[in-house]
Enzyme design. Structure first.
Site, PDB file in Angstrom:
ATOM      1  N   ARG A  83       0.850  -1.191   0.000  1.00  0.00           N
ATOM      2  CA  ARG A  83       0.000   0.000   0.000  1.00  0.00           C
ATOM      3  C   ARG A  83       0.886   1.242   0.000  1.00  0.00           C
ATOM      4  NH1 ARG A  83      -2.645   3.661   3.423  1.00  0.00           N
ATOM      5  NH2 ARG A  83      -4.841   4.023   2.906  1.00  0.00           N
ATOM      6  N   SER A 142     -13.047  -3.437  -0.155  1.00  0.00           N
ATOM      7  CA  SER A 142     -13.429  -2.870   1.133  1.00  0.00           C
ATOM      8  C   SER A 142     -14.935  -2.680   1.195  1.00  0.00           C
ATOM      9  CB  SER A 142     -12.747  -1.510   1.343  1.00  0.00           C
ATOM     10  OG  SER A 142     -11.348  -1.655   1.398  1.00  0.00           O
ATOM     11  N   LYS A 152      -5.235   6.160   7.795  1.00  0.00           N
ATOM     12  CA  LYS A 152      -6.105   6.579   6.697  1.00  0.00           C
ATOM     13  C   LYS A 152      -7.041   7.661   7.223  1.00  0.00           C
ATOM     14  CE  LYS A 152      -9.115   4.740   3.083  1.00  0.00           C
ATOM     15  NZ  LYS A 152      -9.865   3.582   2.574  1.00  0.00           N
TER      16      LYS A 152
END
Length: 201
Positions: free
Chosen positions: A29, A100, A129
């Site tokens: 990521r 997600s 996040k």
């Protein structure tokens, strides 16, 4: 994780320690301020993918389908804002597709579009996040399981030591973490402790 999650340590070293500590899957990521781009991102992805391949650890790329295809990685994970899940499924073929989901509606839609597993959350508040949805905690996993959805579910968002067991108890098959391992003084030991929590349920 990506390069910006590792403080002053090499991502390769953190990944090796995490694998030694028992992680079972890795998601690359590379996002956020100062994240690598272009060739630098590709080269880091290739190095991390090689480490995972040497240890038999599946390697998933977050959001970037072009990178996933370039690496011939094991799969792709996308969020609700990352384009058409059905189109992504068509592009990656039979590779792993994770999506997600924040509620039962999104979970059902993700499965209809070809998801192999769901990343459900956020479980808790997280600094990794900043644009997260409303925190509903493990209850949202319980709701999804209660509706008869049986696919693999991974709890995501703010999971640290002491918070994994409730996520598994709610019906998750596993947990996804970043800073709980990548920013630990000893990533190997951090991974071991989290695995113990997961397996205690």
């Amino acid at each position: 994780m990506g390069s910006r999650n590792c403080e002053n340590r090499r991502p390769e070293d953190v990944l090796r320690e995490a694998i030694a500590g028992g992680i079972t899957l890795f998601q690359f990521r590379e996002k956020g301020d100062c994240a690598l781009e272009g060739t630098a991102k590709l080269e880091l992805g290739r190095r991390l993918f090689t480490i995972c391949r040497e240890h038999g650890i599946p390697f998933i790329v977050n959001d970037d389908v072009e990178l996933m295809l370039a690496l011939d990685a094991d799969g792709l994970h996308i969020g609700q804002e990352d384009g058409s899940a059905r189109a992504m499924r068509n592009r990656i073929g039979d590779k792993i597709l994770g999506i997600s989901a924040h509620d039962l509606y999104e979970a059902r839609a993700a499965l209809a579009d070809g998801a192999d597993y769901l990343g459900v959350g956020p479980m808790y508040e997280t600094q990794t996040k900043p644009d997260i949805r409303e925190v509903r905690g493990p209850d949202v996993i319980r709701e999804i399981r209660g509706a008869g959805i049986a696919c693999p579910i991974v709890g995501i968002g703010g999971i640290t030591h002491g918070k994994a067991a409730p996520v598994i108890a709610a019906g998750a098959n596993g947990i996804a973490v970043i800073s709980a391992i990548s920013q630990a003084i000893h990533p190997k030991e951090a991974a071991k402790k989290l695995m113990q929590e997961v397996r205690s349920r």
